[in-house]
Design a protein around this motif. Structure first.
Motif, PDB file in Angstrom:
ATOM      1  N   SER A  64      -2.217  -5.792  -4.030  1.00  0.00           N
ATOM      2  CA  SER A  64      -1.742  -6.278  -2.729  1.00  0.00           C
ATOM      3  C   SER A  64      -0.241  -6.041  -2.541  1.00  0.00           C
ATOM      4  O   SER A  64       0.224  -5.727  -1.449  1.00  0.00           O
ATOM      5  CB  SER A  64      -2.072  -7.761  -2.556  1.00  0.00           C
ATOM      6  OG  SER A  64      -1.540  -8.513  -3.623  1.00  0.00           O
ATOM      7  N   MET A  65       0.521  -6.147  -3.636  1.00  0.00           N
ATOM      8  CA  MET A  65       1.970  -5.919  -3.553  1.00  0.00           C
ATOM      9  C   MET A  65       2.270  -4.470  -3.182  1.00  0.00           C
ATOM     10  O   MET A  65       3.121  -4.191  -2.335  1.00  0.00           O
ATOM     11  CB  MET A  65       2.582  -6.257  -4.918  1.00  0.00           C
ATOM     12  CG  MET A  65       4.065  -6.443  -4.906  1.00  0.00           C
ATOM     13  SD  MET A  65       4.523  -8.040  -4.188  1.00  0.00           S
ATOM     14  CE  MET A  65       6.207  -7.695  -3.773  1.00  0.00           C
ATOM     15  N   ALA A  66       1.548  -3.546  -3.820  1.00  0.00           N
ATOM     16  CA  ALA A  66       1.775  -2.127  -3.558  1.00  0.00           C
ATOM     17  C   ALA A  66       1.324  -1.753  -2.148  1.00  0.00           C
ATOM     18  O   ALA A  66       1.978  -0.958  -1.459  1.00  0.00           O
ATOM     19  CB  ALA A  66       1.044  -1.275  -4.599  1.00  0.00           C
ATOM     20  N   VAL A  67       0.208  -2.325  -1.714  1.00  0.00           N
ATOM     21  CA  VAL A  67      -0.265  -2.050  -0.354  1.00  0.00           C
ATOM     22  C   VAL A  67       0.747  -2.579   0.659  1.00  0.00           C
ATOM     23  O   VAL A  67       1.057  -1.921   1.657  1.00  0.00           O
ATOM     24  CB  VAL A  67      -1.654  -2.682  -0.109  1.00  0.00           C
ATOM     25  CG1 VAL A  67      -1.996  -2.680   1.371  1.00  0.00           C
ATOM     26  CG2 VAL A  67      -2.713  -1.923  -0.890  1.00  0.00           C
ATOM     27  N   ALA A  68       1.309  -3.759   0.376  1.00  0.00           N
ATOM     28  CA  ALA A  68       2.310  -4.333   1.280  1.00  0.00           C
ATOM     29  C   ALA A  68       3.520  -3.405   1.385  1.00  0.00           C
ATOM     30  O   ALA A  68       4.034  -3.155   2.477  1.00  0.00           O
ATOM     31  CB  ALA A  68       2.738  -5.709   0.784  1.00  0.00           C
ATOM     32  N   GLY A  69       3.947  -2.861   0.248  1.00  0.00           N
ATOM     33  CA  GLY A  69       5.070  -1.922   0.249  1.00  0.00           C
ATOM     34  C   GLY A  69       4.727  -0.654   1.024  1.00  0.00           C
ATOM     35  O   GLY A  69       5.534  -0.146   1.795  1.00  0.00           O
ATOM     36  N   LEU A  71       2.564  -0.336   3.502  1.00  0.00           N
ATOM     37  CA  LEU A  71       2.505  -0.600   4.949  1.00  0.00           C
ATOM     38  C   LEU A  71       3.914  -0.747   5.536  1.00  0.00           C
ATOM     39  O   LEU A  71       4.194  -0.256   6.630  1.00  0.00           O
ATOM     40  CB  LEU A  71       1.689  -1.869   5.227  1.00  0.00           C
ATOM     41  CG  LEU A  71       0.208  -1.811   4.834  1.00  0.00           C
ATOM     42  CD1 LEU A  71      -0.483  -3.132   5.121  1.00  0.00           C
ATOM     43  CD2 LEU A  71      -0.504  -0.672   5.554  1.00  0.00           C
TER      44      LEU A  71
END
Lengths: 109, 206
Positions: A64-69, A71
């Motif tokens: 989720s952290m990487a996806v947030a970055g 986006l």
């Protein structure tokens, strides 16, 4: 997922003539560039991603952290705003889904 | 810390939160290279972070800026090198560099989004607006960091800071992709070489 990517590639040549292709190509290039940076992969490798290449849920490093970055970087480089409601499994599941989303957002913006 | 009481002394201000983890190897690799170029350097832990004994949730941006300035004085820093949001903490009168500076806005937005995505995976709905409101009101836990309301608001409102006496080092000058974007912490010798070279040449002439 069935018809869409095929239609896209068929339209490529026609779009080039009408002047639409460059922007689609630009979005595709930028999106691949962002994925290179996030996944730490060579450009050559990311170049092999097709519409069905799995992303979230398929690549263990995309938490989720990487996806947030990812986006937030898309917002910066594509100059779009991604709302809560935009983020769903379909958009993140494959490269084709993410590209279609980016294209739709860029057109809308 | 690399300290041989040399004349050129660099205060290193880290990136914040998860970006600090992603950039730690790069930061230390740059310090190693500068050591070989005859530059002392000092990477302090911010209050509430890493080995600091203070709690994180009581920290404020002003508090961190004060701590950074004090660290610079203690180390007799002649120059400063900040990473990413660390630029917000750099004493504006000390010459030096800001590597890929940005404010707190997009940093906080990313962290709020990570929380929102994680909540959704767990079957809860947390909107960015809702997370932001409670962060400003009561402070919030973002990706494991317990951020107090003052620090949250200050970072969420922070645009990219001015350069002051410092010069920006853009990622394009360094080459490759920013390591803070990586899903997994990584290192890149070429990027460390490039940044260390800019700093080593810069401290030599000033």
């Amino acid at each position: 997922m069935t018809g869409e990517p095929v239609t896209d590639s068929n339209e490529d040549t026609a779009d080039k003539a009408s002047g639409l292709a460059p922007s689609r190509q630009v979005i595709d290039d930028k999106l691949r560039g962002i994925l290179c940076d996030v996944l730490g992969l060579d450009a050559d490798h990311v170049e092999t991603f097709d519409a069905d290449t799995g992303l979230f849920g398929h690549l263990p490093e995309l938490d989720s952290m990487a996806v947030a970055g990812l986006l937030t970087e898309m917002e910066d480089r594509l100059e779009i705003i991604i709302e809560d409601d935009d983020v769903d499994g379909e958009m993140l599941e494959t490269y084709g889904g993410l590209l279609a989303f980016a294209e739709a957002k860029t057109v809308a913006g | 810390m690399f300290n041989q009481m040399r004349e050129k002394r660099l205060l290193v201000l880290p990136a914040l939160f998860d970006e600090a983890n992603k950039l730690r190897r790069l930061t230390v690799e740059i310090m190693r290279r500068l050591d070989m170029s005859g530059v002392d350097s000092f990477l302090p832990d911010l209050p509430g972070c890493n080995d600091s004994l203070q709690p994180l949730h009581t920290q404020t941006l002003a508090n961190w800026q004060h701590a950074a300035a004090e660290a610079g004085k203690l180390f007799d820093a002649t120059h400063v090198l900040s990473f990413r949001s660390g630029a917000l903490l750099a004493p504006s009168d000390v010459p030096g560099w800001q590597y890929a500076p940005h404010g707190g806005k997009s940093l906080i937005r990313s962290m709020m989004r990570a929380r929102s995505i994680a909540a959704r995976e767990a079957g809860r709905e947390e909107t960015l607006a809702g997370i932001e409101a409670s962060g400003r009101q009561d402070g919030i836990n973002l990706a494991g960091w317990r951020i107090g309301p003052e620090l949250f608001a200050a970072l969420a409102d922070a645009d990219k800071p001015g350069t002051g006496a410092q010069t920006e080092i853009a990622q394009a000058e360094v080459g490759g992709g920013g390591l803070w974007l990586r899903a997994e912490p990584d290192e890149d010798h070429e990027q460390a070489d490039a940044i260390a070279a800019i700093v080593a040449v810069g401290v030599a002439v000033s």
